[in-house]
Write an enzyme that holds these catalytic residues in place. Structure first.
Site, PDB file in Angstrom:
ATOM      1  N   PRO A 117      40.289  54.835  -4.279  1.00 15.93           N
ATOM      2  CA  PRO A 117      41.346  55.696  -4.825  1.00 15.93           C
ATOM      3  C   PRO A 117      42.732  55.069  -4.853  1.00 15.93           C
ATOM      4  CG  PRO A 117      40.584  56.496  -2.698  1.00 15.93           C
ATOM      5  CD  PRO A 117      39.622  55.434  -3.120  1.00 15.93           C
ATOM      6  N   ASN A 118      43.386  55.319  -5.959  1.00 13.16           N
ATOM      7  CA  ASN A 118      44.776  54.938  -6.223  1.00 13.16           C
ATOM      8  C   ASN A 118      44.976  53.456  -6.529  1.00 13.16           C
ATOM      9  OD1 ASN A 118      45.989  57.577  -5.894  1.00 13.16           O
ATOM     10  ND2 ASN A 118      45.479  57.379  -3.744  1.00 13.16           N
ATOM     11  N   ARG A 168      53.395  50.907  -8.531  1.00  8.35           N
ATOM     12  CA  ARG A 168      54.110  51.704  -7.528  1.00  8.35           C
ATOM     13  C   ARG A 168      54.108  50.917  -6.214  1.00  8.35           C
ATOM     14  NH1 ARG A 168      53.653  54.671 -11.404  1.00  8.35           N
ATOM     15  NH2 ARG A 168      52.940  56.813 -11.619  1.00  8.35           N
ATOM     16  N   TYR A 216      52.226  46.865  -1.716  1.00  7.63           N
ATOM     17  CA  TYR A 216      50.985  46.411  -2.346  1.00  7.63           C
ATOM     18  C   TYR A 216      51.175  45.255  -3.336  1.00  7.63           C
ATOM     19  CZ  TYR A 216      49.230  50.675  -0.227  1.00  7.63           C
ATOM     20  OH  TYR A 216      48.892  51.647   0.681  1.00  7.63           O
ATOM     21  N   ASN A 226      37.329  47.545  -1.332  1.00  8.83           N
ATOM     22  CA  ASN A 226      38.576  48.141  -0.847  1.00  8.83           C
ATOM     23  C   ASN A 226      38.428  49.638  -1.075  1.00  8.83           C
ATOM     24  OD1 ASN A 226      41.081  49.072  -0.179  1.00  8.83           O
ATOM     25  ND2 ASN A 226      42.223  47.545  -1.368  1.00  8.83           N
ATOM     26  N   ALA A 233      42.209  54.764   0.961  1.00  7.73           N
ATOM     27  CA  ALA A 233      42.377  55.662   2.111  1.00  7.73           C
ATOM     28  C   ALA A 233      41.042  56.216   2.620  1.00  7.73           C
ATOM     29  CB  ALA A 233      43.322  56.807   1.748  1.00  7.73           C
ATOM     30  N   HIS A 258      39.628  55.259   6.074  1.00  5.68           N
ATOM     31  CA  HIS A 258      40.033  55.828   7.366  1.00  5.68           C
ATOM     32  C   HIS A 258      39.310  57.119   7.731  1.00  5.68           C
ATOM     33  CE1 HIS A 258      42.972  52.745   6.801  1.00  5.68           C
ATOM     34  NE2 HIS A 258      43.507  53.349   5.754  1.00  5.68           N
ATOM     35  N   ASP A 262      28.005  55.966   5.722  1.00  4.80           N
ATOM     36  CA  ASP A 262      26.554  56.194   5.647  1.00  4.80           C
ATOM     37  C   ASP A 262      25.933  55.466   4.453  1.00  4.80           C
ATOM     38  OD1 ASP A 262      26.590  57.770   7.896  1.00  4.80           O
ATOM     39  OD2 ASP A 262      26.484  59.685   6.830  1.00  4.80           O
ATOM     40  N   GLU A 266      34.738  44.321   3.781  1.00  3.62           N
ATOM     41  CA  GLU A 266      35.854  45.271   3.629  1.00  3.62           C
ATOM     42  C   GLU A 266      37.154  44.492   3.445  1.00  3.62           C
ATOM     43  OE1 GLU A 266      36.311  47.684   7.145  1.00  3.62           O
ATOM     44  OE2 GLU A 266      38.241  48.486   6.465  1.00  3.62           O
ATOM     45  N   HIS A 274      41.536  44.750   2.453  1.00  2.92           N
ATOM     46  CA  HIS A 274      42.749  45.539   2.245  1.00  2.92           C
ATOM     47  C   HIS A 274      43.888  44.622   1.827  1.00  2.92           C
ATOM     48  CE1 HIS A 274      40.841  49.026   3.890  1.00  2.92           C
ATOM     49  NE2 HIS A 274      40.365  48.252   4.846  1.00  2.92           N
ATOM     50  N   SER A 323      47.130  45.410   2.221  1.00  2.00           N
ATOM     51  CA  SER A 323      48.211  45.504   3.203  1.00  2.00           C
ATOM     52  C   SER A 323      47.674  45.243   4.611  1.00  2.00           C
ATOM     53  CB  SER A 323      48.857  46.893   3.118  1.00  2.00           C
ATOM     54  OG  SER A 323      47.910  47.898   3.455  1.00  2.00           O
ATOM     55  N   ARG A 378      50.712  49.104  10.083  1.00  2.00           N
ATOM     56  CA  ARG A 378      51.244  50.270   9.356  1.00  2.00           C
ATOM     57  C   ARG A 378      51.072  51.557  10.195  1.00  2.00           C
ATOM     58  NH1 ARG A 378      49.260  50.474   3.448  1.00  2.00           N
ATOM     59  NH2 ARG A 378      51.057  51.871   3.341  1.00  2.00           N
ATOM     60  N   ARG A 400      46.146  54.391   9.754  1.00  2.00           N
ATOM     61  CA  ARG A 400      45.522  53.276   9.017  1.00  2.00           C
ATOM     62  C   ARG A 400      44.921  52.228   9.964  1.00  2.00           C
ATOM     63  NH1 ARG A 400      47.469  54.260   3.705  1.00  2.00           N
ATOM     64  NH2 ARG A 400      49.581  55.108   3.758  1.00  2.00           N
TER      65      ARG A 400
HETATM   66  O1  CA2 Z   1      45.972  47.980   1.884  1.00  2.00           O
HETATM   67  C1  CA2 Z   1      45.024  48.426   1.240  1.00  2.00           C
HETATM   68  O2  CA2 Z   1      44.393  47.771   0.418  1.00  2.00           O
HETATM   69  C2  CA2 Z   1      44.646  49.905   1.419  1.00  2.00           C
HETATM   70  O3  CA2 Z   1      43.227  50.013   1.348  1.00  2.00           O
HETATM   71  C3  CA2 Z   1      45.291  50.625   0.268  1.00  2.00           C
HETATM   72  C4  CA2 Z   1      45.158  52.146   0.353  1.00  2.00           C
HETATM   73  C5  CA2 Z   1      45.577  52.648   1.704  1.00  2.00           C
HETATM   74  O4  CA2 Z   1      45.321  54.052   1.802  1.00  2.00           O
HETATM   75  C6  CA2 Z   1      44.855  51.946   2.830  1.00  2.00           C
HETATM   76  O5  CA2 Z   1      45.349  52.432   4.066  1.00  2.00           O
HETATM   77  C7  CA2 Z   1      45.088  50.448   2.760  1.00  2.00           C
HETATM   78  C8  CA2 Z   1      46.043  52.823  -0.675  1.00  2.00           C
HETATM   79  C9  CA2 Z   1      45.840  52.370  -2.038  1.00  2.00           C
HETATM   80  C10 CA2 Z   1      46.991  52.873  -2.835  1.00  2.00           C
HETATM   81  O6  CA2 Z   1      47.207  51.924  -3.819  1.00  2.00           O
HETATM   82  C11 CA2 Z   1      48.385  51.973  -4.453  1.00  2.00           C
HETATM   83  C12 CA2 Z   1      48.701  50.848  -5.127  1.00  2.00           C
HETATM   84  C13 CA2 Z   1      49.885  50.808  -5.792  1.00  2.00           C
HETATM   85  C14 CA2 Z   1      50.726  51.892  -5.781  1.00  2.00           C
HETATM   86  C15 CA2 Z   1      50.389  53.030  -5.094  1.00  2.00           C
HETATM   87  C16 CA2 Z   1      49.196  53.068  -4.429  1.00  2.00           C
END
Ligand code: CA2
Length: 145
Positions: A9-10, A17, A22, A74, A77, A80, A87, A98, A100, A102, A107, A111
């Site tokens: 997601p995202n 953003r 990121y 990846n 979220a 977490h 599963d 896995e 990430h 960041s 953080r 996380r």
């Molecule tokens: O650091 C990572 O790759 C994460 O998996 C990214 C997730 C975050 O919830 C994890 O804790 C760590 C969030 C992805 C959101 O991606 C965005 C990318 C650009 C702008 C906004 C959100």
């Protein structure tokens, strides 16, 4: 070798953003950089991104039948709190690394814990889009053993 890079997601918003967290590269740019690494290694790479937990689980289940040897994941979220993705990884024989973007341990406290980590062969975090390249190389290294 046939590898899937699976994003949760995202991550479709990558580069658009929160560049301070990121980075400025888009998901497409990450995919192009992975293709450049994979091609000379003769590795076929597929890419899939979904904001839906179910679609991620279905993709993990279907990987083996599609001839995929391993997954770089990846889970965003979901990392977490998704016991369903944990599963799903446990339910298949396909190895999962896995990754990430960041440094999740530097953080917010929520996380710092990955519920999917026990099912993965390893974890890479904090290297921006290079985390995917490093994850791919770690996965290939493991598959070639
Ligand atoms: O650091 C990572 O790759 C994460 O998996 C990214 C997730 C975050 O919830 C994890 O804790 C760590 C969030 C992805 C959101 O991606 C965005 C990318 C650009 C702008 C906004 C959100």
């Amino acid at each position: 070798m046939h590898i899937l890079i699976l994003n949760g997601p995202n991550l479709n918003l990558l580069g658009q953003r929160e560049p301070q967290i990121y980075g400025t590269n888009t998901l497409n740019q990450m995919e192009e950089s992975i293709k450049k690494v994979a091609q000379p290694l003769n590795v076929q790479v597929d890419f899939f991104q979904s904001n839906s937990e179910g679609a991620i689980i279905d993709t993990i289940h279907a990987a083996k039948d599609k001839g995929i040897d391993g997954i770089v994941l990846n889970a965003g979220a979901y990392t977490h709190y998704s016991y369903a993705i944990l599963d799903a990884i446990h339910a298949v024989t396909t190895p999962v690394v896995e990754v990430h973007l960041s440094p999740i341990y530097q953080r917010e406290a929520f996380r710092h814990h990955s519920v999917i980590a026990p099912a993965c062969i390893g974890q890479i975090s904090g290297f921006g889009i290079d985390s995917y390249r490093l994850g791919l190389l770690a996965l290939l290294n493991d598959l070639e053993k």
